[in-house]
Design a protein around this motif. Structure first.
Motif, PDB file in Angstrom:
ATOM      1  N   ALA A 390       0.937  99.781  38.801  1.00  0.00           N
ATOM      2  CA  ALA A 390       2.202 100.230  39.393  1.00  0.00           C
ATOM      3  C   ALA A 390       3.320  99.246  39.084  1.00  0.00           C
ATOM      4  O   ALA A 390       4.456  99.645  38.786  1.00  0.00           O
ATOM      5  N   ALA A 391       2.997  97.945  39.137  1.00  0.00           N
ATOM      6  CA  ALA A 391       4.015  96.933  38.827  1.00  0.00           C
ATOM      7  C   ALA A 391       4.489  97.066  37.382  1.00  0.00           C
ATOM      8  O   ALA A 391       5.694  96.995  37.102  1.00  0.00           O
ATOM      9  N   GLU A 392       3.560  97.280  36.462  1.00  0.00           N
ATOM     10  CA  GLU A 392       3.927  97.457  35.057  1.00  0.00           C
ATOM     11  C   GLU A 392       4.747  98.731  34.867  1.00  0.00           C
ATOM     12  O   GLU A 392       5.727  98.746  34.110  1.00  0.00           O
ATOM     13  N   ALA A 393       4.359  99.796  35.559  1.00  0.00           N
ATOM     14  CA  ALA A 393       5.091 101.061  35.425  1.00  0.00           C
ATOM     15  C   ALA A 393       6.520 100.934  35.931  1.00  0.00           C
ATOM     16  O   ALA A 393       7.468 101.425  35.301  1.00  0.00           O
ATOM     17  N   LEU A 394       6.704 100.273  37.067  1.00  0.00           N
ATOM     18  CA  LEU A 394       8.044 100.096  37.613  1.00  0.00           C
ATOM     19  C   LEU A 394       8.897  99.223  36.686  1.00  0.00           C
ATOM     20  O   LEU A 394      10.084  99.492  36.477  1.00  0.00           O
ATOM     21  N   ASP A 395       8.288  98.187  36.107  1.00  0.00           N
ATOM     22  CA  ASP A 395       9.018  97.335  35.165  1.00  0.00           C
ATOM     23  C   ASP A 395       9.466  98.110  33.931  1.00  0.00           C
ATOM     24  O   ASP A 395      10.598  97.965  33.459  1.00  0.00           O
ATOM     25  N   THR A 396       8.575  98.921  33.383  1.00  0.00           N
ATOM     26  CA  THR A 396       8.938  99.664  32.166  1.00  0.00           C
ATOM     27  C   THR A 396       9.909 100.796  32.476  1.00  0.00           C
ATOM     28  O   THR A 396      10.682 101.197  31.601  1.00  0.00           O
ATOM     29  N   MET A 397       9.917 101.299  33.704  1.00  0.00           N
ATOM     30  CA  MET A 397      10.967 102.243  34.097  1.00  0.00           C
ATOM     31  C   MET A 397      12.324 101.543  34.106  1.00  0.00           C
ATOM     32  O   MET A 397      13.337 102.111  33.665  1.00  0.00           O
ATOM     33  N   ARG A 398      12.353 100.322  34.621  1.00  0.00           N
ATOM     34  CA  ARG A 398      13.616  99.562  34.605  1.00  0.00           C
ATOM     35  C   ARG A 398      14.097  99.370  33.170  1.00  0.00           C
ATOM     36  O   ARG A 398      15.292  99.489  32.876  1.00  0.00           O
ATOM     37  N   GLU A 399      13.168  99.056  32.280  1.00  0.00           N
ATOM     38  CA  GLU A 399      13.531  98.870  30.875  1.00  0.00           C
ATOM     39  C   GLU A 399      13.990 100.172  30.239  1.00  0.00           C
ATOM     40  O   GLU A 399      15.017 100.225  29.550  1.00  0.00           O
ATOM     41  N   GLY A 400      13.212 101.210  30.438  1.00  0.00           N
ATOM     42  CA  GLY A 400      13.473 102.467  29.735  1.00  0.00           C
ATOM     43  C   GLY A 400      14.664 103.240  30.251  1.00  0.00           C
ATOM     44  O   GLY A 400      15.288 104.000  29.508  1.00  0.00           O
ATOM     45  N   PHE A 453      14.452 113.154  29.676  1.00  0.00           N
ATOM     46  CA  PHE A 453      13.283 113.299  28.812  1.00  0.00           C
ATOM     47  C   PHE A 453      13.175 112.100  27.872  1.00  0.00           C
ATOM     48  O   PHE A 453      12.103 111.495  27.716  1.00  0.00           O
ATOM     49  N   HIS A 454      14.291 111.737  27.255  1.00  0.00           N
ATOM     50  CA  HIS A 454      14.336 110.596  26.338  1.00  0.00           C
ATOM     51  C   HIS A 454      13.874 109.323  27.053  1.00  0.00           C
ATOM     52  O   HIS A 454      12.997 108.584  26.559  1.00  0.00           O
ATOM     53  N   ARG A 455      14.442 109.056  28.221  1.00  0.00           N
ATOM     54  CA  ARG A 455      14.137 107.819  28.920  1.00  0.00           C
ATOM     55  C   ARG A 455      12.719 107.804  29.478  1.00  0.00           C
ATOM     56  O   ARG A 455      12.070 106.756  29.536  1.00  0.00           O
ATOM     57  N   ALA A 456      12.216 108.973  29.888  1.00  0.00           N
ATOM     58  CA  ALA A 456      10.839 109.043  30.384  1.00  0.00           C
ATOM     59  C   ALA A 456       9.845 108.735  29.269  1.00  0.00           C
ATOM     60  O   ALA A 456       8.842 108.040  29.483  1.00  0.00           O
ATOM     61  N   ILE A 457      10.101 109.269  28.078  1.00  0.00           N
ATOM     62  CA  ILE A 457       9.247 108.971  26.930  1.00  0.00           C
ATOM     63  C   ILE A 457       9.263 107.476  26.630  1.00  0.00           C
ATOM     64  O   ILE A 457       8.209 106.852  26.429  1.00  0.00           O
ATOM     65  N   LEU A 458      10.465 106.905  26.592  1.00  0.00           N
ATOM     66  CA  LEU A 458      10.582 105.483  26.284  1.00  0.00           C
ATOM     67  C   LEU A 458       9.839 104.637  27.316  1.00  0.00           C
ATOM     68  O   LEU A 458       9.108 103.697  26.962  1.00  0.00           O
ATOM     69  N   SER A 459       9.986 104.952  28.583  1.00  0.00           N
ATOM     70  CA  SER A 459       9.313 104.184  29.629  1.00  0.00           C
ATOM     71  C   SER A 459       7.807 104.235  29.459  1.00  0.00           C
ATOM     72  O   SER A 459       7.112 103.216  29.581  1.00  0.00           O
ATOM     73  N   GLU A 460       7.284 105.417  29.173  1.00  0.00           N
ATOM     74  CA  GLU A 460       5.825 105.537  29.005  1.00  0.00           C
ATOM     75  C   GLU A 460       5.357 104.825  27.749  1.00  0.00           C
ATOM     76  O   GLU A 460       4.293 104.184  27.753  1.00  0.00           O
ATOM     77  N   ALA A 461       6.116 104.924  26.675  1.00  0.00           N
ATOM     78  CA  ALA A 461       5.732 104.222  25.442  1.00  0.00           C
ATOM     79  C   ALA A 461       5.715 102.712  25.662  1.00  0.00           C
ATOM     80  O   ALA A 461       4.810 102.006  25.183  1.00  0.00           O
ATOM     81  N   LEU A 462       6.703 102.195  26.401  1.00  0.00           N
ATOM     82  CA  LEU A 462       6.725 100.772  26.722  1.00  0.00           C
ATOM     83  C   LEU A 462       5.527 100.392  27.585  1.00  0.00           C
ATOM     84  O   LEU A 462       4.930  99.316  27.406  1.00  0.00           O
ATOM     85  N   LEU A 463       5.147 101.266  28.511  1.00  0.00           N
ATOM     86  CA  LEU A 463       3.977 100.996  29.347  1.00  0.00           C
ATOM     87  C   LEU A 463       2.706 100.947  28.508  1.00  0.00           C
ATOM     88  O   LEU A 463       1.863 100.065  28.689  1.00  0.00           O
ATOM     89  N   LEU A 464       2.563 101.888  27.577  1.00  0.00           N
ATOM     90  CA  LEU A 464       1.383 101.869  26.702  1.00  0.00           C
ATOM     91  C   LEU A 464       1.324 100.566  25.909  1.00  0.00           C
ATOM     92  O   LEU A 464       0.246  99.972  25.735  1.00  0.00           O
ATOM     93  N   ALA A 465       2.471 100.118  25.434  1.00  0.00           N
ATOM     94  CA  ALA A 465       2.503  98.871  24.664  1.00  0.00           C
ATOM     95  C   ALA A 465       2.093  97.676  25.526  1.00  0.00           C
ATOM     96  O   ALA A 465       1.368  96.787  25.080  1.00  0.00           O
ATOM     97  N   ARG A 466       2.555  97.664  26.769  1.00  0.00           N
ATOM     98  CA  ARG A 466       2.172  96.576  27.662  1.00  0.00           C
ATOM     99  C   ARG A 466       0.674  96.599  27.943  1.00  0.00           C
ATOM    100  O   ARG A 466       0.015  95.550  27.959  1.00  0.00           O
ATOM    101  N   LEU A 467       0.124  97.772  28.162  1.00  0.00           N
ATOM    102  CA  LEU A 467      -1.306  97.868  28.457  1.00  0.00           C
ATOM    103  C   LEU A 467      -2.133  97.490  27.225  1.00  0.00           C
ATOM    104  O   LEU A 467      -3.220  96.898  27.355  1.00  0.00           O
ATOM    105  N   ASP A 468      -1.623  97.832  26.041  1.00  0.00           N
ATOM    106  CA  ASP A 468      -2.330  97.463  24.815  1.00  0.00           C
ATOM    107  C   ASP A 468      -2.353  95.946  24.626  1.00  0.00           C
ATOM    108  O   ASP A 468      -3.275  95.404  23.992  1.00  0.00           O
ATOM    109  N   ALA A 469      -1.374  95.264  25.169  1.00  0.00           N
ATOM    110  CA  ALA A 469      -1.310  93.809  25.038  1.00  0.00           C
ATOM    111  C   ALA A 469      -2.029  93.090  26.169  1.00  0.00           C
ATOM    112  O   ALA A 469      -2.121  91.868  26.189  1.00  0.00           O
ATOM    113  N   ARG A 470      -2.545  93.887  27.131  1.00  0.00           N
ATOM    114  CA  ARG A 470      -3.159  93.291  28.312  1.00  0.00           C
ATOM    115  C   ARG A 470      -4.606  92.904  28.017  1.00  0.00           C
ATOM    116  O   ARG A 470      -5.443  93.756  27.729  1.00  0.00           O
TER     117      ARG A 470
END
Length: 471
Positions: A390-400, A453-470
């Protein structure tokens, strides 16, 4: 920031700039993919052509295959318990995690609501049409946009990292969510090993506005039931016997009126309320988002969001009775109504149904016979936001989105979320979405804000990238 402006992510997400560029460049193609899916009338309700649901599943499976990152992609159907019938086709795709990375399950559904009165649509329901930055069409928001956003986020991750990333990904795109997810429990049992994940994202909710994202942290449960009220063995002449014999419509109207207080609050003893703080939300916003007529007052008590998120409701969603065209001077022997109740977090759907059933039986006027059929129950859900996901998701929403996300409740129900928690108790659940208060899901002129739609995609893509680096 305008509704269509790209956001520049912070350096906190690996390859964030590359991901943002990829999402932005691919957006026209992503909208075209979504439009292709919207053109398929994939309605899972009885009485509709279910070959269209199969066609929708096949089109999505083709898109998933085209990503080139999944080890297995299939269209699956599970049995509806107790019927001997199969549920509607779902898409299941899997890619195993490597090097200690987590696995994320991405959920959305590809079936849609019926269109209702087509004359109320400003453009054809299954012909996607763009007006004023919004894509109109049935399923454009609920929930084919959820599928399109998942696929676009994965594509952006691949573009930034290549197809050798280590994150495990499971896709589960259901085909009957709008018709009660009747084979959902069996599907989980049939594919438990394939669906197991550390994080589950359910992309079937909304955002606070077109400019402010939200993580949904509370859902109401639901009770749907058909109530049959009978007073006569057969129809009789209303002139000859009216005034001495109660017709079923009279009994039904009197019975239904007992469900609410004078201010419109639910009057069913045993249906509970959750006490919780809610964000600011005034009557002007309520009227703007719902189309409430100026001369009509809101119902209920307490803050408006407590009425929408934390209190029960009972709504009459259908009545089977003679139409005006077919009306005659007759005492109607039987009337059937469909009730849709929402259950506050903290109470089970079964407990709410027990209370509603006892109320209806106890308040039947004139000794009318009351019978029940087609009962469907769903439990409420409260999301635990204390975990790292949830913390990662909220952070990537702020970014996206470039805005502070809101943790919000939802008046609607996603009953299967409780089933996911029961089946996968170790998974962290995140409820996201692409809808906004003007999306009008389930209604005529359903639409998707393309900036959201654009920002939701970006937020999720950023979240996937963070999880891939975890690690």
């Amino acid at each position: 920031m305008s509704s269509s402006s790209p956001v520049s992510p912070s350096a906190s997400t690996p390859n964030g700039d590359r991901i943002a560029e990829s999402v932005h460049a691919a957006l026209p193609a992503t909208i075209a993919e979504l439009s292709r899916l919207v053109r398929i009338p994939s309605i899972a309700w009885e009485g509709f052509d279910h070959s269209e649901v199969r066609r929708s599943a096949e089109a999505i499976a083709e898109l998933v295959e085209g990503l080139g990152v999944f080890e297995k992609v299939s269209i699956e159907q599970s049995e509806i318990p107790g019927t001997g019938q199969l549920g509607q086709p779902a898409i299941l795709a899997t890619r195993g995690a490597r090097n200690g990375r987590p696995t994320i399950l991405l959920y959305a559904h590809h079936d849609v609501q019926p269109v209702g009165d087509e004359s109320l649509w400003e453009s054809a329901p299954f012909e996607p049409t763009t007006r004023d930055g919004r894509l109109y069409g049935r399923g454009s928001a609920d929930d084919k946009a959820g599928i399109a956003s998942h696929l676009a986020a994965i594509r952006a991750l691949v573009d930034a990292r290549g197809d050798d990333f280590d994150l495990g990904i499971v896709l589960f795109f259901e085909g009957e969510e709008e018709f009660g997810s009747r084979s959902f429990e069996q599907f989980l049992a049939d594919h438990e090993a394939e669906l197991a994940a550390d994080v589950i994202i359910v992309a079937d909710s909304g955002n606070w506005s077109t400019e402010i994202p939200a993580l949904t942290v509370g859902l109401r449960g639901n009770v749907r039931v058909q109530v049959k009220v009978t007073t006569l063995e057969h129809a009789s002449h209303s002139g000859m016997f009216g005034g001495a014999v109660p017709d079923a419509m009279l009994a039904a109207v009197r019975l239904l009126d007992t469900l609410w207080t004078e201010d419109g609050s639910v009057a069913v003893a045993g249906m509970t309320v959750r006490e919780a703080e809610t964000p600011a939300y005034d009557e002007a916003q309520l009227r703007s988002e719902t189309g409430l007529l100026p001369e009509v007052s809101p119902i209920g008590t307490g803050t408006f969001l407590s009425r929408l998120w934390d209190k029960p409701t009972v709504t009459i969603t259908g009545i089977d009775a003679p139409s005006i065209k077919n009306a005659s001077n007759t005492l109607i022997p039987t009337v059937t109504v469909q009730l849709s109740a929402r259950v506050a977090p903290g109470q089970t759907g079964e407990a709410a149904w027990d209370a509603l059933r006892e109320h209806l039986l106890a308040n039947a006027p004139f000794g009318a016979r009351v019978e029940f059929a087609d009962v469907d129950l769903g439990d409420p859900f409260l999301v635990d936001t204390s975990g790292w996901a949830a913390a990662e998701a909220l952070d990537t929403m702020r970014e996206g989105w470039g805005a502070e996300p809101v943790k919000m409740g939802a008046g609607g129900s996603i009953p299967f979320v409780a089933s996911l928690v029961e089946r996968f108790p170790g998974a962290q659940i995140l409820i996201t979405g692409v809808e906004d208060p003007d999306s009008r899901a389930h209604s005529p002129n359903e639409s998707l804000d393309l900036g959201s739609f654009h920002r939701a995609i970006l937020s999720e893509a950023l979240l996937l990238a963070r999880l891939d680096a975890r690690g």
